[in-house]
Design a protein around this motif. Sequence first.
Motif, PDB file in Angstrom:
ATOM      1  N   ASN A   9       3.950   2.681 -20.000  1.00  0.00           N
ATOM      2  CA  ASN A   9       3.386   3.410 -18.871  1.00  0.00           C
ATOM      3  C   ASN A   9       3.668   2.721 -17.536  1.00  0.00           C
ATOM      4  OD1 ASN A   9       1.751   1.213 -19.289  1.00  0.00           O
ATOM      5  ND2 ASN A   9      -0.152   2.292 -18.814  1.00  0.00           N
ATOM      6  N   TRP A  10       4.758   1.969 -17.492  1.00  0.00           N
ATOM      7  CA  TRP A  10       5.079   1.220 -16.269  1.00  0.00           C
ATOM      8  C   TRP A  10       5.220   2.144 -15.054  1.00  0.00           C
ATOM      9  CZ3 TRP A  10       4.579  -2.592 -13.327  1.00  0.00           C
ATOM     10  CH2 TRP A  10       5.436  -2.791 -12.235  1.00  0.00           C
ATOM     11  N   ASN A  11       5.904   3.275 -15.235  1.00  0.00           N
ATOM     12  CA  ASN A  11       6.072   4.209 -14.108  1.00  0.00           C
ATOM     13  C   ASN A  11       4.728   4.618 -13.531  1.00  0.00           C
ATOM     14  OD1 ASN A  11       8.858   4.322 -13.928  1.00  0.00           O
ATOM     15  ND2 ASN A  11       9.009   5.885 -15.520  1.00  0.00           N
ATOM     16  N   GLU A  12       3.786   4.825 -14.410  1.00  0.00           N
ATOM     17  CA  GLU A  12       2.440   5.228 -14.004  1.00  0.00           C
ATOM     18  C   GLU A  12       1.740   4.089 -13.247  1.00  0.00           C
ATOM     19  OE1 GLU A  12      -1.424   6.307 -16.519  1.00  0.00           O
ATOM     20  OE2 GLU A  12       0.455   7.076 -17.370  1.00  0.00           O
ATOM     21  N   ILE A  13       1.850   2.896 -13.799  1.00  0.00           N
ATOM     22  CA  ILE A  13       1.255   1.722 -13.151  1.00  0.00           C
ATOM     23  C   ILE A  13       1.857   1.528 -11.760  1.00  0.00           C
ATOM     24  CG2 ILE A  13       1.099  -0.803 -13.225  1.00  0.00           C
ATOM     25  CD1 ILE A  13       1.145  -0.559 -16.315  1.00  0.00           C
ATOM     26  N   ALA A  14       3.187   1.618 -11.700  1.00  0.00           N
ATOM     27  CA  ALA A  14       3.884   1.395 -10.433  1.00  0.00           C
ATOM     28  C   ALA A  14       3.498   2.463  -9.420  1.00  0.00           C
ATOM     29  CB  ALA A  14       5.394   1.398 -10.665  1.00  0.00           C
ATOM     30  N   PHE A  15       3.423   3.705  -9.874  1.00  0.00           N
ATOM     31  CA  PHE A  15       3.092   4.802  -8.969  1.00  0.00           C
ATOM     32  C   PHE A  15       1.695   4.610  -8.378  1.00  0.00           C
ATOM     33  CE2 PHE A  15       1.613   9.043  -7.847  1.00  0.00           C
ATOM     34  CZ  PHE A  15       2.691   9.530  -7.126  1.00  0.00           C
ATOM     35  N   LYS A  16       0.751   4.244  -9.219  1.00  0.00           N
ATOM     36  CA  LYS A  16      -0.620   4.025  -8.753  1.00  0.00           C
ATOM     37  C   LYS A  16      -0.661   2.929  -7.692  1.00  0.00           C
ATOM     38  CE  LYS A  16      -3.496   5.388 -12.616  1.00  0.00           C
ATOM     39  NZ  LYS A  16      -3.918   4.869 -13.909  1.00  0.00           N
ATOM     40  N   GLN A  17       0.100   1.886  -7.943  1.00  0.00           N
ATOM     41  CA  GLN A  17       0.137   0.756  -7.025  1.00  0.00           C
ATOM     42  C   GLN A  17       0.726   1.182  -5.674  1.00  0.00           C
ATOM     43  OE1 GLN A  17      -1.385  -1.658  -8.378  1.00  0.00           O
ATOM     44  NE2 GLN A  17      -1.224  -3.168  -6.744  1.00  0.00           N
ATOM     45  N   LYS A  18       1.760   1.982  -5.726  1.00  0.00           N
ATOM     46  CA  LYS A  18       2.398   2.459  -4.488  1.00  0.00           C
ATOM     47  C   LYS A  18       1.466   3.366  -3.701  1.00  0.00           C
ATOM     48  CE  LYS A  18       7.005   2.173  -6.525  1.00  0.00           C
ATOM     49  NZ  LYS A  18       8.103   2.966  -7.127  1.00  0.00           N
ATOM     50  N   GLU A  19       0.737   4.223  -4.434  1.00  0.00           N
ATOM     51  CA  GLU A  19      -0.246   5.097  -3.780  1.00  0.00           C
ATOM     52  C   GLU A  19      -1.310   4.260  -3.077  1.00  0.00           C
ATOM     53  OE1 GLU A  19      -1.050   9.023  -4.451  1.00  0.00           O
ATOM     54  OE2 GLU A  19       0.958   8.516  -3.754  1.00  0.00           O
ATOM     55  N   LYS A  20      -1.727   3.197  -3.749  1.00  0.00           N
ATOM     56  CA  LYS A  20      -2.787   2.344  -3.248  1.00  0.00           C
ATOM     57  C   LYS A  20      -2.421   1.715  -1.908  1.00  0.00           C
ATOM     58  CE  LYS A  20      -4.907  -1.663  -4.688  1.00  0.00           C
ATOM     59  NZ  LYS A  20      -5.050  -2.735  -5.684  1.00  0.00           N
ATOM     60  N   VAL A  21      -1.168   1.327  -1.761  1.00  0.00           N
ATOM     61  CA  VAL A  21      -0.739   0.691  -0.508  1.00  0.00           C
ATOM     62  C   VAL A  21      -0.132   1.719   0.449  1.00  0.00           C
ATOM     63  CG1 VAL A  21      -0.357  -1.537  -1.639  1.00  0.00           C
ATOM     64  CG2 VAL A  21       1.557   0.046  -1.395  1.00  0.00           C
ATOM     65  N   VAL A  54       7.732  -2.059  -7.015  1.00  0.00           N
ATOM     66  CA  VAL A  54       6.587  -2.871  -7.417  1.00  0.00           C
ATOM     67  C   VAL A  54       7.131  -4.141  -8.070  1.00  0.00           C
ATOM     68  CG1 VAL A  54       4.491  -3.015  -8.796  1.00  0.00           C
ATOM     69  CG2 VAL A  54       5.130  -0.857  -7.705  1.00  0.00           C
ATOM     70  N   HIS A  55       6.808  -5.237  -7.437  1.00  0.00           N
ATOM     71  CA  HIS A  55       7.330  -6.537  -7.866  1.00  0.00           C
ATOM     72  C   HIS A  55       6.234  -7.324  -8.584  1.00  0.00           C
ATOM     73  CE1 HIS A  55       9.312 -10.411  -7.657  1.00  0.00           C
ATOM     74  NE2 HIS A  55       8.266 -10.897  -7.018  1.00  0.00           N
ATOM     75  N   HIS A  56       6.652  -8.120  -9.567  1.00  0.00           N
ATOM     76  CA  HIS A  56       5.707  -8.983 -10.272  1.00  0.00           C
ATOM     77  C   HIS A  56       5.720 -10.356  -9.617  1.00  0.00           C
ATOM     78  CE1 HIS A  56       6.616  -5.809 -13.179  1.00  0.00           C
ATOM     79  NE2 HIS A  56       5.401  -6.025 -13.648  1.00  0.00           N
ATOM     80  N   SER A  57       4.578 -10.740  -9.047  1.00  0.00           N
ATOM     81  CA  SER A  57       4.500 -11.995  -8.293  1.00  0.00           C
ATOM     82  C   SER A  57       4.920 -13.197  -9.121  1.00  0.00           C
ATOM     83  CB  SER A  57       3.084 -12.213  -7.773  1.00  0.00           C
ATOM     84  OG  SER A  57       2.761 -11.222  -6.837  1.00  0.00           O
ATOM     85  N   ASN A  58       4.602 -13.176 -10.398  1.00  0.00           N
ATOM     86  CA  ASN A  58       4.956 -14.332 -11.236  1.00  0.00           C
ATOM     87  C   ASN A  58       6.256 -14.091 -12.021  1.00  0.00           C
ATOM     88  OD1 ASN A  58       4.231 -12.613 -13.261  1.00  0.00           O
ATOM     89  ND2 ASN A  58       2.522 -13.812 -14.027  1.00  0.00           N
TER      90      ASN A  58
END
Length: 99
Positions: A9-21, A54-58
């Motif tokens: 569900n990465w696309n979903e996770i990424a999309f939510k994160q983009k919406e958030k910012v 969406v980048h992974h900080s670590n």
Amino acid sequence: MSKSRYPDNWNEIAFKQKEKVKWQCQKCGVQCLKPGDKTAHLSKSDRAKLTLVVHHSNYQPEDNREENLICLCTACHLSYHTGKRGNISIGQLSLDLDF
Ligand SMILES: [Zn+2]
Ligand SMILES: [Zn+2]
């Protein structure tokens, strides 16, 4: 090119994160393109520049805790990778850039 390190569900996770910012780069603040934006007037390279990633900080794609995720425009994303890991291959980066 395998994407197995990303969850289903990465696309979903990424999309939510983009919406958030609100589709803004969290480093330089540039407003990136969101689905439905008109891009016909933009060149291919301009569109690429305005693509939010969406980048992974670590640098661990399997770590999808919210605090590990940061939204970056393409330029900032590249600088994160080239700055931190000078030996990253284009293949590795484009895997990340798919999203
Ligand atoms: Zn940026
Ligand atoms: Zn990245």
